[in-house]
Scaffold this motif. Structure first.
Motif, PDB file in Angstrom:
ATOM      1  N   ARG A   1       0.829  -1.216   0.000  1.00  0.00           N
ATOM      2  CA  ARG A   1       0.000   0.000   0.000  1.00  0.00           C
ATOM      3  C   ARG A   1       0.859   1.261   0.000  1.00  0.00           C
ATOM      4  O   ARG A   1       0.572   2.210  -0.736  1.00  0.00           O
ATOM      5  CB  ARG A   1      -0.922   0.009   1.216  1.00  0.00           C
ATOM      6  CG  ARG A   1      -2.054  -0.973   1.115  1.00  0.00           C
ATOM      7  CD  ARG A   1      -2.894  -0.954   2.369  1.00  0.00           C
ATOM      8  NE  ARG A   1      -4.062  -1.804   2.205  1.00  0.00           N
ATOM      9  CZ  ARG A   1      -4.984  -1.978   3.116  1.00  0.00           C
ATOM     10  NH1 ARG A   1      -4.887  -1.360   4.284  1.00  0.00           N
ATOM     11  NH2 ARG A   1      -6.004  -2.768   2.892  1.00  0.00           N
TER      12      ARG A   1
ATOM     13  N   ILE B   1       2.410   1.831  -3.416  1.00  0.00           N
ATOM     14  CA  ILE B   1       1.425   2.360  -4.370  1.00  0.00           C
ATOM     15  C   ILE B   1       1.137   3.832  -4.091  1.00  0.00           C
ATOM     16  O   ILE B   1       1.118   4.659  -5.005  1.00  0.00           O
ATOM     17  CB  ILE B   1       0.130   1.523  -4.313  1.00  0.00           C
ATOM     18  CG1 ILE B   1       0.382   0.141  -4.920  1.00  0.00           C
ATOM     19  CG2 ILE B   1      -1.015   2.238  -5.028  1.00  0.00           C
ATOM     20  CD1 ILE B   1      -0.718  -0.863  -4.665  1.00  0.00           C
ATOM     21  N   LYS B   2       0.940   4.185  -2.837  1.00  0.00           N
ATOM     22  CA  LYS B   2       0.583   5.554  -2.478  1.00  0.00           C
ATOM     23  C   LYS B   2       1.717   6.553  -2.675  1.00  0.00           C
ATOM     24  O   LYS B   2       1.486   7.706  -3.028  1.00  0.00           O
ATOM     25  CB  LYS B   2       0.130   5.623  -1.012  1.00  0.00           C
ATOM     26  CG  LYS B   2      -1.201   4.980  -0.749  1.00  0.00           C
ATOM     27  CD  LYS B   2      -1.515   5.082   0.737  1.00  0.00           C
ATOM     28  CE  LYS B   2      -2.830   4.441   1.081  1.00  0.00           C
ATOM     29  NZ  LYS B   2      -3.117   4.549   2.524  1.00  0.00           N
TER      30      LYS B   2
ATOM     31  N   ALA C   1       5.005   4.521  -6.521  1.00  0.00           N
ATOM     32  CA  ALA C   1       4.709   3.880  -7.793  1.00  0.00           C
ATOM     33  C   ALA C   1       4.614   4.893  -8.940  1.00  0.00           C
ATOM     34  O   ALA C   1       4.021   5.952  -8.798  1.00  0.00           O
ATOM     35  CB  ALA C   1       3.425   3.085  -7.693  1.00  0.00           C
TER      36      ALA C   1
ATOM     37  N   ASN D   1       3.590   5.485 -13.170  1.00  0.00           N
ATOM     38  CA  ASN D   1       2.490   5.042 -14.033  1.00  0.00           C
ATOM     39  C   ASN D   1       2.751   3.639 -14.563  1.00  0.00           C
ATOM     40  O   ASN D   1       1.830   2.823 -14.647  1.00  0.00           O
ATOM     41  CB  ASN D   1       2.280   6.019 -15.192  1.00  0.00           C
ATOM     42  CG  ASN D   1       1.528   7.254 -14.769  1.00  0.00           C
ATOM     43  OD1 ASN D   1       0.725   7.224 -13.847  1.00  0.00           O
ATOM     44  ND2 ASN D   1       1.783   8.357 -15.446  1.00  0.00           N
TER      45      ASN D   1
ATOM     46  N   ASP E   1       4.552   1.301 -13.113  1.00  0.00           N
ATOM     47  CA  ASP E   1       4.357   0.388 -11.980  1.00  0.00           C
ATOM     48  C   ASP E   1       2.869   0.108 -11.778  1.00  0.00           C
ATOM     49  O   ASP E   1       2.463  -1.046 -11.593  1.00  0.00           O
ATOM     50  CB  ASP E   1       4.914   0.987 -10.678  1.00  0.00           C
ATOM     51  CG  ASP E   1       6.416   1.116 -10.661  1.00  0.00           C
ATOM     52  OD1 ASP E   1       7.111   0.323 -11.336  1.00  0.00           O
ATOM     53  OD2 ASP E   1       6.906   2.023  -9.958  1.00  0.00           O
ATOM     54  N   LEU E   2       2.075   1.154 -11.797  1.00  0.00           N
ATOM     55  CA  LEU E   2       0.639   0.996 -11.560  1.00  0.00           C
ATOM     56  C   LEU E   2      -0.032   0.185 -12.663  1.00  0.00           C
ATOM     57  O   LEU E   2      -0.895  -0.651 -12.386  1.00  0.00           O
ATOM     58  CB  LEU E   2      -0.028   2.362 -11.414  1.00  0.00           C
ATOM     59  CG  LEU E   2       0.394   3.159 -10.179  1.00  0.00           C
ATOM     60  CD1 LEU E   2      -0.219   4.550 -10.205  1.00  0.00           C
ATOM     61  CD2 LEU E   2       0.041   2.433  -8.900  1.00  0.00           C
ATOM     62  N   SER E   3       0.396   0.393 -13.897  1.00  0.00           N
ATOM     63  CA  SER E   3      -0.158  -0.392 -15.005  1.00  0.00           C
ATOM     64  C   SER E   3       0.158  -1.874 -14.826  1.00  0.00           C
ATOM     65  O   SER E   3      -0.703  -2.740 -15.019  1.00  0.00           O
ATOM     66  CB  SER E   3       0.399   0.099 -16.344  1.00  0.00           C
ATOM     67  OG  SER E   3      -0.036   1.408 -16.598  1.00  0.00           O
TER      68      SER E   3
ATOM     69  N   MET F   1       0.816  -3.386 -12.012  1.00  0.00           N
ATOM     70  CA  MET F   1       0.076  -3.882 -10.852  1.00  0.00           C
ATOM     71  C   MET F   1      -1.387  -4.131 -11.181  1.00  0.00           C
ATOM     72  O   MET F   1      -1.979  -5.094 -10.687  1.00  0.00           O
ATOM     73  CB  MET F   1       0.219  -2.917  -9.682  1.00  0.00           C
ATOM     74  CG  MET F   1       1.580  -2.975  -9.073  1.00  0.00           C
ATOM     75  SD  MET F   1       1.697  -1.833  -7.694  1.00  0.00           S
ATOM     76  CE  MET F   1       3.456  -1.753  -7.547  1.00  0.00           C
ATOM     77  N   LEU F   2      -1.973  -3.261 -12.003  1.00  0.00           N
ATOM     78  CA  LEU F   2      -3.357  -3.483 -12.411  1.00  0.00           C
ATOM     79  C   LEU F   2      -3.501  -4.810 -13.141  1.00  0.00           C
ATOM     80  O   LEU F   2      -4.465  -5.553 -12.921  1.00  0.00           O
ATOM     81  CB  LEU F   2      -3.852  -2.332 -13.287  1.00  0.00           C
ATOM     82  CG  LEU F   2      -4.187  -1.045 -12.545  1.00  0.00           C
ATOM     83  CD1 LEU F   2      -4.448   0.088 -13.525  1.00  0.00           C
ATOM     84  CD2 LEU F   2      -5.378  -1.250 -11.630  1.00  0.00           C
TER      85      LEU F   2
END
Length: 66
Positions: free
Chosen positions: A34, A37-38, A41, A43, A45-47, A49-50
């Motif tokens: 968490r 991510i907050k 991360a 973009n 990384d977030l892609s 992770m999604l």
């Protein structure tokens, strides 16, 4: 500033930690994820992770449906 925990409180915490190693590890890993991510991360990384989350959802749904 918060009061320092008592020796009894520290002992109780150690006892809980010893009895709940897996739960403690789960909570720690969830917290690390968490915070990453907050706070860190990107973009990309977030892609990624999604996509991982979507795959994990599919696996769990399949397990429930079986």
């Amino acid at each position: 500033m918060a009061d320092k925990p008592t020796e009894a409180h520290l002992k109780a915490n150690r006892k809980w930690d010893d009895k709940n190693k897996e739960r403690k590890q789960y909570i720690n890993k969830r917290s690390v994820a968490r915070n990453f991510i907050k706070q860190l991360a990107t973009n990309d990384d977030l892609s990624e992770m999604l996509a991982l989350i979507s795959d994990r959802h599919k696996i769990l749904k399949k397990q429930i449906d079986e």
